[in-house]
Design an enzyme around this catalytic site. Sequence first.
Site, PDB file in Angstrom:
ATOM      1  N   GLY A 250      23.935-109.329   2.676  1.00 14.13           N
ATOM      2  CA  GLY A 250      24.662-108.848   1.516  1.00 14.13           C
ATOM      3  C   GLY A 250      25.358-107.531   1.746  1.00 14.13           C
ATOM      4  CG  ASP A 251      25.868-103.333   2.692  1.00 10.54           C
ATOM      5  OD1 ASP A 251      26.835-103.016   3.409  1.00 10.54           O
ATOM      6  OD2 ASP A 251      25.507-102.664   1.713  1.00 10.54           O
ATOM      7  CG  ASP A 252      28.454-102.637   6.579  1.00 10.79           C
ATOM      8  OD1 ASP A 252      29.460-103.274   6.210  1.00 10.79           O
ATOM      9  OD2 ASP A 252      28.301-101.420   6.360  1.00 10.79           O
TER      10      ASP A 252
END
Length: 471
Positions: A250-252
């Site tokens: 859900g992020d990098d």
Amino acid sequence: MEFKRAHVLLLLGCLILLGVKVECQKGNWSFSYAAPSCREKTVSIVEFGGVGDGITLNTEALRKAIAFLSGFSKKGGGQLYIPPGKWLTGSFNITDHFTLYLHKEAVILGSQDPKDWPLIPPLPSYGTGRDAPGPRYSSLINGYNLTDVVITGDNGTIDGQGAIWWQKFHQNLLNNTRGYLLELLYSKDIIISNLTFLNSPAWNLHPVYSSNILIQHVTILAPVDSPNTDGIDPDSCSDVLIEDCYVVSGDDIIAIKSGWDQYGISVGIPSQHIIIRRLVGISPTSAVIALGSEMSGGIQDVRAEDIQAINSEAGIRIKTVPGRGAFVRDIFVNGMTMVNMRWAFAMSGSYGSRPHPDDKYDPNAIPVVERISYSNIVATNVSVAGKLEGIAQAPFKDICLSNVTITVAKSKNDPWNCTYIHGFSNAVSPQPCSLLQEKPAAGNALCPSPQKLDTTEENIILQHCSYSGSP
């Protein structure tokens, strides 16, 4: 066991945990794998009262087992075997010259009770928590000032059960910053391999102020809408190899960091000499490879090759803001494919909804971004080829694109958005913005390749290590 940088690089070809074999019969267990050194003592968590029913809390059993094995740190090292089962636990610390080995049917489950994740001080290079000011929750697995740590298995699983933490984050109910699945501080000679990491409360793997790190054959999975579930975040680390990993987040996917504003500047430990290869990443809201935005100790000498970015917001993104200081320089990406992207390339000199930890930062601490090289890249179904926004006081310079083909989805917008950057390009489609069409200084190579690291030192000899025991 003391690895040098060359040793880490030599592991590219030789340090794959091969021949893993696990057998369980009538309560007995045995397994084997290749490693730089074998452990003198191996025990099972069951011997210390562990119960793998997914209900019983095993924090004390883990702590007792690891305390026992710490007595072997200078006697050949210790190894903790996690057999089949679901092993619920709170936060625990590991020790020197230590291996944590998970059977393929073993699952370490993070407790959903925040009381089982004790509060600890903020990192020195951050000065405060990221979710909230003040102390932060411990990570599920923690290590401090360690040497020779192996966290591996036959593709066993470490599951943070992060949904309760994500819900608290979205409802603004967190008074402290969430913990991670694994955090190692001030440590060296680290191997993390052949495991699956699931559902971290926030970042998954976070080595910080550490060196000589191999992360290999790791799968990391989190819902694509889970907040801040970065995959692998080397933070003020040197001599890191990340290889053959698959990450959905859900992020990098990978975020290289080195501290936040004046706190990171004061600590002053860069992230450097980092290799990323054969990575597959999916992150619809973030980047597959990110540098920053917390980069106040500096980031330099990062090499990435054979990268696949799928259904993600950005292929490569550099994030910073005035107040960070330091630098991002000598970044080389060679050989990358992207499919279904918002941006192929992104750079921002004004990043973040909460750009600073507090009001004590120095607005005149302007970061330097320079010598960024992207070569041999193919991207299809991309909304914007490049959104490259530097800083007026210090434009990003020596940005070089070579042999780049981007198929942009039909749009009335310009495929390139460039401000406060300077750079070069060769064989790039669609034609880049004018700020990327400058000519390099006479005698300078267009999109130079990094110098090879010295790999002439003594090779590491792997040993075949076999273990067995009962129950």
